[in-house]
Design an enzyme around this catalytic site. Sequence first.
Site, mmCIF file in Angstrom:
data_model
loop_
_atom_site.group_PDB
_atom_site.id
_atom_site.type_symbol
_atom_site.label_atom_id
_atom_site.label_comp_id
_atom_site.label_asym_id
_atom_site.label_seq_id
_atom_site.Cartn_x
_atom_site.Cartn_y
_atom_site.Cartn_z
ATOM 1 N N LYS A 97 4.182 0.735 10.851
ATOM 2 C CA LYS A 97 4.311 2.019 10.147
ATOM 3 C C LYS A 97 3.906 3.174 11.043
ATOM 4 C CE LYS A 97 3.300 0.414 5.481
ATOM 5 N NZ LYS A 97 2.148 0.054 4.678
ATOM 6 N N ARG B 222 5.299 -13.277 9.494
ATOM 7 C CA ARG B 222 5.979 -12.008 9.256
ATOM 8 C C ARG B 222 7.284 -11.969 10.035
ATOM 9 N NH1 ARG B 222 3.936 -6.945 9.875
ATOM 10 N NH2 ARG B 222 2.074 -7.571 8.788
ATOM 11 N N GLU C 290 0.882 -1.158 0.000
ATOM 12 C CA GLU C 290 0.000 0.000 0.000
ATOM 13 C C GLU C 290 0.927 1.216 0.000
ATOM 14 O OE1 GLU C 290 -3.537 1.091 2.916
ATOM 15 O OE2 GLU C 290 -2.775 -0.932 3.236
#
Length: 610
Positions: free
Chosen positions: A309, A299, A64
């Site tokens: 983020k 992950r 994204e």
Amino acid sequence: MTKPASPATEQDHKPSNFLRQIIENDLAQGTYASRRWAGSPGDAAHHAKGEPDPAKIRTRFPPEPNGYLHVGHAKSICINFGLARDYGGVCHLRFDDTNPEKEDTEYVNSIIDAVQWLGFSWNQPGNDKAYQASDYFDFMYRAAEALIEAGHAYVDEQSAEDMRVNRGDFSKPGVNSPFRSRTSAENLARFREMRDGKLADGAAVLRAKIDMASPNINLRDPAIYRIRRATHHNTGDTWCIYPMYTFAHPIEDALEQITHSICTLEFEDQRPFYDWLMERLCECGLLAAPAPKQYEFSRLNLTYVITSKRKLAQLVNEGKVSGWDDPRMPTIVGLRRRGYTPESLQLFAERIGVTKSDSWIDYSTLEGCLRESLENTAHRAMAVLDPVKLVLTNWDEVMGAGHLEPCTQPALPHADEGTEVPTRHFKIGKEVWIERDDFLEEPVKGYKRLYPPRPGADGQMLPGNKVRLKGGYVIECTGCTKDANGVITEVLATVIPDTKSGTPGSATVKASAAITWVGVNDGLQAEVRMYDRLFTDAQPDAGGKDFLAALNPDSLKVVTAYVEPSLANVPAGEHFQFERHGYFVTDRVDHAGGKLVFNRITGLKDTWAK
Ligand code: ATP
Ligand code: MG
């Protein structure tokens, strides 16, 4: 059964993992052999006109564009692009920009840079551009209408609160919406009103009609389209309805003929919906079968590092670091400025492997990969990071007043035979810089560097210790001078002539250690930024902890150092091993002609190990 012999390729040297096994199995079974590729993404009719797909598999990396990529994304990039490379496929770079609120071209450019810098390319035969999910809005809309027409979706106008309550929870099945039994025609008309801006934001959503009693809550009629009046960076004000991520993502994969859609484990519960949607859209002929399949891996969690983020943005916005590219940041721009190489990150991704179990990787693994990537390539140099002056008191007498003796050392000491290695040149004279801790007035047990004469057990004076100035002469320590506060201002020694490195006399006098040094006459002043871990806690944000409380106050120390003259004109972004100190890089931003700025990447050994 014996395994069929496969041709020896690069992939044979790489450790296998569950993704490799899935792909090898699919290739052996020809699962995707019938696929066609029309040269660009599209629906079933579009690809039917194309050639058999030249790419054996298609993977994708779908960020994204709402922030800078970090070390976790680097893992995902290496997995997706690496698998495509190893199995004759292509990997698409796709900007997942279906959410109108958050995108920014600054991020798009930084993502492109990051992927290319890591050494990967999406421009290959059978693929020639980076894709944007928002280019597929028209198709997504058609797909939604097709679901409505087939009785697989309905417009729900319950309040958000009723929808939440009626969804049920893990112990309670959901309750059907009163709008669930509308006819296809009613739903279609209402959905078009949504599209045409006749309904307010939030007044209705389009939901897939699956099963309100499903044990998987994601299958309890998930929302697939919502009303949101927002200007999209690509499509402007064309749309006031936008697809939900869980609906958009599988469609993006299918239009791009992705075979293996690899994501992180938090999407595992979404897989049944992914498959449901693909089946419905293949069934009605909109999408080309075989549909892509989703696979999940765990992950990356790296100790002493945060990858959220939002939290990284907080570090930047609150001035805890100098920016997204601060060399202490785990962003790809930060790692790059710190001196991490693409090879070191690729090696890291390979070494940590791909699994489905959540675990923490120790930060030292990343540092180890950096050392391995630079060990045989980074030129050696001498630097004195905490300088004190050493005066060779007999120099003028034995070497000649003002004499400077040229010295040389290879830039790479262990280079393979036959490879040409540059030679470093520097000069030794009466005064040189040495590390402050290479002299001790009162040596501790086992100390082998410079210390002055001292009385032995029998009261007789023992001579000062002898060390070699690396690449230069053996010297004998005679003492030191101090200022009024007792701080040592100069270390004193005598040079022993005829002991120069590389001359026949070099072995005649035994030195107990070799120390690094830089000539006062030809040494260059440099700013050296001694970076360390940003946090003192191995899991700074685990369990909702206040990660700001764990900031390492010593994560940056700036020192004025002296470096050897061979570093006079090095470009920015060049890597070195400063002997005895570790790996350093010239800073990409602040290093410039006339101003030398080095960043410490990591020491020669792991100093954080318990
Ligand atoms: P956010 O931090 O906003 O949740 P994200 O980290 O999921 O975002 P995306 O841009 O959606 O960011 O990520 C792109 C790809 O990178 C996804 O496929 C995602 O699974 C993968 N990815 C993100 N973080 C990690 C991580 N820590 N380890 C491995 N892969 C990751
Ligand atoms: Mg995400």
